[in-house]
Design a protein around this motif. Structure first.
Motif, PDB file in Angstrom:
ATOM      1  N   SER A 199      70.965  54.730  -3.841  1.00 22.12           N
ATOM      2  CA  SER A 199      71.422  53.532  -3.668  1.00 22.12           C
ATOM      3  C   SER A 199      70.863  52.671  -2.454  1.00 22.12           C
ATOM      4  O   SER A 199      71.673  51.847  -1.722  1.00 22.12           O
TER       5      SER A 199
ATOM      6  N   GLY B 195      65.258  54.275  -6.408  1.00 26.76           N
ATOM      7  CA  GLY B 195      65.159  53.995  -7.903  1.00 26.76           C
ATOM      8  C   GLY B 195      65.321  52.189  -8.152  1.00 26.76           C
ATOM      9  O   GLY B 195      64.434  51.530  -8.091  1.00 26.76           O
TER      10      GLY B 195
ATOM     11  N   LYS C  41      61.881  55.793 -12.850  1.00 27.95           N
ATOM     12  CA  LYS C  41      62.565  56.322 -14.230  1.00 27.95           C
ATOM     13  C   LYS C  41      61.968  55.762 -15.123  1.00 27.95           C
ATOM     14  O   LYS C  41      60.732  55.588 -15.540  1.00 27.95           O
TER      15      LYS C  41
ATOM     16  N   GLY D 186      72.281  55.455  -8.311  1.00 30.27           N
ATOM     17  CA  GLY D 186      72.547  54.382  -9.125  1.00 30.27           C
ATOM     18  C   GLY D 186      73.906  53.887  -9.193  1.00 30.27           C
ATOM     19  O   GLY D 186      74.337  53.418 -10.161  1.00 30.27           O
TER      20      GLY D 186
ATOM     21  N   GLU E  84      69.122  63.556  -1.884  1.00 31.02           N
ATOM     22  CA  GLU E  84      69.954  62.578  -2.675  1.00 31.02           C
ATOM     23  C   GLU E  84      71.337  62.948  -3.117  1.00 31.02           C
ATOM     24  O   GLU E  84      71.263  63.799  -4.136  1.00 31.02           O
TER      25      GLU E  84
HETATM   26  C1  PEP Z   1      66.683  57.859  -7.507  1.00 31.97           C
HETATM   27  O1  PEP Z   1      66.319  57.675  -8.769  1.00 31.97           O
HETATM   28  O2  PEP Z   1      65.829  58.636  -6.982  1.00 31.97           O
HETATM   29  C2  PEP Z   1      67.532  56.779  -6.857  1.00 31.97           C
HETATM   30  C3  PEP Z   1      67.573  57.143  -5.683  1.00 31.97           C
HETATM   31  O3  PEP Z   1      67.983  55.934  -7.571  1.00 31.97           O
HETATM   32  P1  PEP Z   1      68.888  54.618  -6.807  1.00 31.97           P
HETATM   33  O4  PEP Z   1      68.044  54.160  -5.780  1.00 31.97           O
HETATM   34  O5  PEP Z   1      68.967  53.584  -7.931  1.00 31.97           O
HETATM   35  O6  PEP Z   1      70.194  55.061  -6.475  1.00 31.97           O
END
Ligand code: PEP
Length: 250
Positions: A211, A232, A11, A173, A167
């Motif tokens: 997550s 992420g 990100k 997040g 996702e």
């Molecule tokens: C992402 O940015 O694609 C993501 C899954 O973020 P996180 O792992 O922080 O939830």
């Protein structure tokens, strides 16, 4: 054997210098495994640094987080597919929930990006997933199917080069993760959608994201429907990311 993908989405974190230091630390702990690849999606300014510092590592792929569909022109702040490729990108994220929900990108724009990437020889990693309201309203599969619609005009040969990341928006997040069984249901639906379009099972890899952390990754990647993860927050520490990419699969 189809390789699993362990992908890091950094990100808006990690500049070029920090990326070089990250890769050095990561590689000091990293051992290539024959069943998996490790992908990095750094910021555009760190793309070349990551590509150069992982050069020659066949198990590592570097991608860009976003592209514009036009090849060039007056699009201040944007990045074309060929510019990303010149800096070492071999893949790109498309339709990430932050692009859709923070920047208002539509399915139509996402579809144009997928086309431009395929024409430019980059692998699109198409992200799909429902919001919490959509899940609670029983709309998960229909929302995902609508988002997959951007692939509807592709030939089977083109579809082979696409990677899909499921996702759920409510899991990104937030610390809430889909259970492996919940993810498996959606993955099976996506796989069915692909096989209906002539693709043999196992050609397109379908990742789970939302997550994923060191303490839950093993049960997720051990679910047979899950071909890898898009991570992420938990990919921002080089040693922990190195440990995550070595996760045993049961
Ligand atoms: C992402 O940015 O694609 C993501 C899954 O973020 P996180 O792992 O922080 O939830």
């Amino acid at each position: 054997m189809t390789h699993m993908i362990f992908a890091a989405n950094w990100k808006m974190h990690v500049g070029a210098d920090s990326a070089r230091a990250f890769v050095e630390q990561f590689l000091s702990k990293h051992r290539p495994l024959e069943d998996r690849d490790v992908w990095f999606f750094p910021s555009a300014v760190a793309l070349e640094a990551v590509a150069r510092s992982t050069d020659g590592r066949r198990e590592i792929t570097v991608g860009v987080q976003n592209v514009h569909w036009e090849p060039k022109g007056a699009f201040t702040g944007e990045l074309s597919v060929s510019m990303a490729a010149e800096s070492g990108a071999r893949a790109a994220l498309v339709g990430h929930s932050e692009r859709r929900h923070v920047f208002g990108e539509t399915d139509e724009e996402t579809g144009r990006k997928v086309k431009a990437l395929l024409e430019g020889g980059l692998i699109p990693m198409l992200c799909v997933g429902e919001t919490i309201d959509q899940r609670e309203g029983g709309e998960t599969l229909s929302v995902v199917e609508r988002q997959l619609g951007v692939l509807g005009s592709l030939h089977t040969e083109e579809l082979r080069h696409v990677v899909i990341a499921y996702e759920p928006v409510w899991a990104i997040g937030t610390g809430s993760t889909a259970t492996p069984a919940d993810a498996a249901e959606v993955h099976a639906h996506i796989r069915g959608w692909l096989t209906d379009r002539g693709l043999e099972r196992g050609v397109c890899r379908i990742l789970y994201g939302g997550s994923v952390k060191l303490n839950n990754i093993r049960t997720l990647v051990s679910e047979p429907e899950i071909d890898g993860v898009l991570v992420g927050g938990a990919s921002l520490d080089p040693l922990s990311w190195a440990a995550m990419t070595q996760t045993p699969i049961d």
